[in-house]
Motif scaffolding. Structure first.
Motif, PDB file in Angstrom:
ATOM      1  N   ILE A   1       0.756  -1.255   0.128  1.00 31.20           N
ATOM      2  CA  ILE A   1      -0.009   0.171  -0.209  1.00 31.20           C
ATOM      3  C   ILE A   1       1.025   1.256   0.043  1.00 31.20           C
ATOM      4  CG2 ILE A   1      -2.185  -1.067   1.064  1.00 31.20           C
ATOM      5  CD1 ILE A   1      -1.051   0.164   3.753  1.00 31.20           C
ATOM      6  N   THR A   2       2.082   1.001  -0.273  1.00 27.89           N
ATOM      7  CA  THR A   2       3.090   2.182  -0.139  1.00 27.89           C
ATOM      8  C   THR A   2       3.532   2.626  -1.459  1.00 27.89           C
ATOM      9  OG1 THR A   2       5.297   1.082  -0.059  1.00 27.89           O
ATOM     10  CG2 THR A   2       4.066   1.696   2.109  1.00 27.89           C
ATOM     11  N   LEU A   3       3.081   1.930  -2.576  1.00 28.52           N
ATOM     12  CA  LEU A   3       3.246   2.361  -4.066  1.00 28.52           C
ATOM     13  C   LEU A   3       2.856   3.798  -4.337  1.00 28.52           C
ATOM     14  CD1 LEU A   3       2.569  -0.724  -5.938  1.00 28.52           C
ATOM     15  CD2 LEU A   3       4.584   0.065  -5.670  1.00 28.52           C
ATOM     16  N   PRO A   4       3.460   4.485  -5.017  1.00 29.74           N
ATOM     17  CA  PRO A   4       3.044   5.812  -5.156  1.00 29.74           C
ATOM     18  C   PRO A   4       2.135   5.861  -6.309  1.00 29.74           C
ATOM     19  CG  PRO A   4       5.325   5.280  -6.145  1.00 29.74           C
ATOM     20  CD  PRO A   4       5.165   4.086  -5.344  1.00 29.74           C
ATOM     21  N   ASP A   5       1.443   6.983  -6.633  1.00 30.86           N
ATOM     22  CA  ASP A   5       0.494   7.172  -7.803  1.00 30.86           C
ATOM     23  C   ASP A   5      -0.239   5.640  -8.176  1.00 30.86           C
ATOM     24  OD1 ASP A   5      -0.365   8.758  -9.533  1.00 30.86           O
ATOM     25  OD2 ASP A   5       0.855   8.315 -11.242  1.00 30.86           O
ATOM     26  N   VAL A   6      -0.970   5.023  -7.031  1.00 27.54           N
ATOM     27  CA  VAL A   6      -1.755   3.877  -7.372  1.00 27.54           C
ATOM     28  C   VAL A   6      -3.215   4.474  -7.890  1.00 27.54           C
ATOM     29  CG1 VAL A   6      -2.792   1.886  -6.187  1.00 27.54           C
ATOM     30  CG2 VAL A   6      -0.558   2.507  -5.936  1.00 27.54           C
ATOM     31  N   ILE A   7      -3.612   3.632  -8.678  1.00 29.11           N
ATOM     32  CA  ILE A   7      -4.975   3.757  -9.104  1.00 29.11           C
ATOM     33  C   ILE A   7      -5.999   3.748  -8.267  1.00 29.11           C
ATOM     34  CG2 ILE A   7      -4.589   2.539 -11.575  1.00 29.11           C
ATOM     35  CD1 ILE A   7      -6.143   0.029 -10.231  1.00 29.11           C
ATOM     36  N   GLN A   8      -7.064   4.292  -8.298  1.00 30.23           N
ATOM     37  CA  GLN A   8      -8.133   4.478  -7.232  1.00 30.23           C
ATOM     38  C   GLN A   8      -9.404   4.163  -7.892  1.00 30.23           C
ATOM     39  OE1 GLN A   8      -7.995   7.701  -4.815  1.00 30.23           O
ATOM     40  NE2 GLN A   8      -5.936   7.682  -4.552  1.00 30.23           N
ATOM     41  N   PHE A   9     -10.421   3.398  -7.510  1.00 29.95           N
ATOM     42  CA  PHE A   9     -11.499   3.202  -8.088  1.00 29.95           C
ATOM     43  C   PHE A   9     -12.688   4.492  -7.606  1.00 29.95           C
ATOM     44  CE2 PHE A   9      -9.581  -1.022  -7.060  1.00 29.95           C
ATOM     45  CZ  PHE A   9      -9.907  -1.200  -8.243  1.00 29.95           C
ATOM     46  N   ARG A  10     -13.691   4.567  -8.280  1.00 31.21           N
ATOM     47  CA  ARG A  10     -14.541   5.687  -8.119  1.00 31.21           C
ATOM     48  C   ARG A  10     -15.323   5.496  -6.938  1.00 31.21           C
ATOM     49  NH1 ARG A  10     -16.828   7.697 -13.867  1.00 31.21           N
ATOM     50  NH2 ARG A  10     -14.750   8.703 -14.440  1.00 31.21           N
ATOM     51  N   GLU A  11     -15.808   4.209  -6.656  1.00 29.58           N
ATOM     52  CA  GLU A  11     -16.659   3.808  -5.508  1.00 29.58           C
ATOM     53  C   GLU A  11     -16.134   3.253  -4.316  1.00 29.58           C
ATOM     54  OE1 GLU A  11     -17.290   2.046  -8.591  1.00 29.58           O
ATOM     55  OE2 GLU A  11     -18.517   3.859  -9.365  1.00 29.58           O
ATOM     56  N   PHE A  12     -14.783   2.876  -4.307  1.00 28.02           N
ATOM     57  CA  PHE A  12     -14.107   2.196  -3.248  1.00 28.02           C
ATOM     58  C   PHE A  12     -12.713   2.796  -2.877  1.00 28.02           C
ATOM     59  CE2 PHE A  12     -16.646  -0.837  -5.525  1.00 28.02           C
ATOM     60  CZ  PHE A  12     -17.512  -1.476  -4.554  1.00 28.02           C
ATOM     61  N   ASP A  13     -12.272   2.483  -1.727  1.00 31.64           N
ATOM     62  CA  ASP A  13     -10.832   3.096  -1.218  1.00 31.64           C
ATOM     63  C   ASP A  13     -10.271   1.622  -1.214  1.00 31.64           C
ATOM     64  OD1 ASP A  13      -8.758   3.747  -0.053  1.00 31.64           O
ATOM     65  OD2 ASP A  13      -9.833   4.096   1.847  1.00 31.64           O
ATOM     66  N   ILE A  14      -9.256   1.405  -2.102  1.00 32.11           N
ATOM     67  CA  ILE A  14      -8.612   0.101  -2.010  1.00 32.11           C
ATOM     68  C   ILE A  14      -7.508   0.009  -0.987  1.00 32.11           C
ATOM     69  CG2 ILE A  14      -8.453   0.102  -4.472  1.00 32.11           C
ATOM     70  CD1 ILE A  14      -5.532   0.723  -4.809  1.00 32.11           C
TER      71      ILE A  14
END
Length: 172
Positions: A10-23
């Motif tokens: 979870i420390t990866l920079p600039d990770v994708i994010q979902f519109r409805e969810f927090d990964i």
């Protein structure tokens, strides 16, 4: 015999994010026995930005890239996956992923130790119970991470996966 837990970095920079969810938020764990209750395919929409797509996503559900799916399929019979497509409307792109549905198994050794509050003190897997299995989830919900064998871990590393942390677990 060596085994590892597979966790999302979870420390990866600039990770994708979902519109409805927090990964990085709460997760929902589905198992092989939940297969009939889930859609065969799902589309998850991405927010703008986010360049890094990890090969393993833990939250909101366990998702693996096509690369990881192929490796797991090579080593474990009867794997169950559901198709998940990541769609980015703005960039008009789609990426194929798979919801990971592993079998829950009782693989804990009698030498596993717990604190009085029920949290884990020492995790140990039982080599005899594991047998020929190469990937599984523990039956005990206190252990939310998939477990993979050394062979699977090496195969993943040879394919230069991104965003997966492997932590070795004691096998007795």
């Amino acid at each position: 015999m060596r085994f590892f837990t597979m966790q999302q970095d979870i420390t990866l920079p600039d990770v994708i994010q979902f519109r409805e969810f927090d990964i990085c938020g709460p997760r929902h764990i589905f198992y092989k026995e939940d297969e009939a209750d889930l859609n065969d395919s799902t589309v998850m929409y991405l927010k703008e930005g986010g360049e890094t797509i990890p090969d393993f996503i833990q939250s909101p559900i366990a998702l693996v890239s096509d690369k990881v799916k192929r490796v797991l399929d090579m080593y474990e019979d009867d794997m169950v996956f559901k198709i998940v497509v990541f769609a980015n409307k703005e960039e008009e792109t789609m990426v194929l992923y798979h919801q990971l549905l592993l079998e829950r198994m009782d693989m804990l050794s009698d030498q596993t130790e717990f604190y009085s509050n029920g949290s884990i003190k020492r995790l140990a897997l039982d080599e005899k119970k594991i047998g020929e299995h190469k990937a599984f989830m523990l039956e005990d919900k206190r252990f939310p991470h998939p477990f993979i064998s050394l062979e699977v871990a090496e195969s993943l590393l040879r394919r230069h996966v991104v965003g997966i942390i492997l932590k070795e677990v004691e096998v007795i």
